[in-house]
Design an enzyme around this catalytic site. Structure first.
Site, PDB file in Angstrom:
ATOM      1  CG  HIS A 216     -81.276  42.060 -51.990  1.00  0.00           C
ATOM      2  ND1 HIS A 216     -80.213  42.864 -51.648  1.00  0.00           N
ATOM      3  CD2 HIS A 216     -81.572  42.364 -53.280  1.00  0.00           C
ATOM      4  CE1 HIS A 216     -79.888  43.623 -52.678  1.00  0.00           C
ATOM      5  NE2 HIS A 216     -80.701  43.344 -53.690  1.00  0.00           N
TER       6      HIS A 216
ATOM      7  CG  HIS B 181     -78.663  40.239 -56.818  1.00  0.00           C
ATOM      8  ND1 HIS B 181     -78.535  40.792 -58.086  1.00  0.00           N
ATOM      9  CD2 HIS B 181     -79.035  41.238 -55.996  1.00  0.00           C
ATOM     10  CE1 HIS B 181     -78.812  42.075 -58.018  1.00  0.00           C
ATOM     11  NE2 HIS B 181     -79.128  42.382 -56.767  1.00  0.00           N
TER      12      HIS B 181
ATOM     13  CG  ASP C 178     -75.392  43.996 -50.123  1.00  0.00           C
ATOM     14  OD1 ASP C 178     -76.263  43.772 -50.977  1.00  0.00           O
ATOM     15  OD2 ASP C 178     -74.726  45.062 -50.099  1.00  0.00           O
TER      16      ASP C 178
END
Ligand code: 5GP
Length: 114
Positions: free
Chosen positions: A102, A100, A30
């Site tokens: 995390h 997505h 990220d």
């Protein structure tokens, strides 16, 4: 339709730190990590939100969690622990409309989330 930032990363139109890639998934750092380890496990198939999942996506979602497990072992945090999160829509904090997962770890994480 406009490409999301993740489609651009998958197509190598913009750079990212890539930890893993196969036919179905890409795993990247990220850009704005909230913990020492903050990966994004992204399916190559564009699905805008969790609400758009179909029955045919069940295996793909399973692969995303299998990938999380493997990354935890690879990074040595499987025993200490980590967190996986899908944000959905505005109240869930979703900002990129291409699902997505995390993957967050490397420190003790508070609960409940804000
Ligand atoms: P969401 O808010 O949709 O659940 O998560 C989107 C995530 O994508 C955020 O944590 C944000 O930091 C990350 N992100 C946004 N733009 C980029 C980018 O250009 N590169 C990378 N690697 N991550 C990004």
């Amino acid at each position: 339709m406009n490409k999301t930032i993740f489609e651009k990363i998958i197509l190598r139109e913009i750079p990212a730190t890539i930890h893993h890639e196969d036919d179905d998934l890409i795993i990247i750092d990220d850009i704005n990590p909230v913990a020492p380890i903050h990966l994004l496990i992204i399916p190559k198939k564009k699905i805008e939100t969790l609400n758009d999942l179909n029955a045919e996506d069940t295996e793909l979602i399973g692969k995303m969690f299998q990938a999380a497990k493997k990354m935890a072992i690879k990074l040595g945090i499987d025993k200490s622990g980590y967190r996986t999160i899908f944000n959905c829509n505005e109240d869930g904090g979703q900002t990129v409309y291409h699902i997505h997962l995390h993957f967050i770890g490397g420190r003790s994480l508070g609960w409940p989330p804000g």
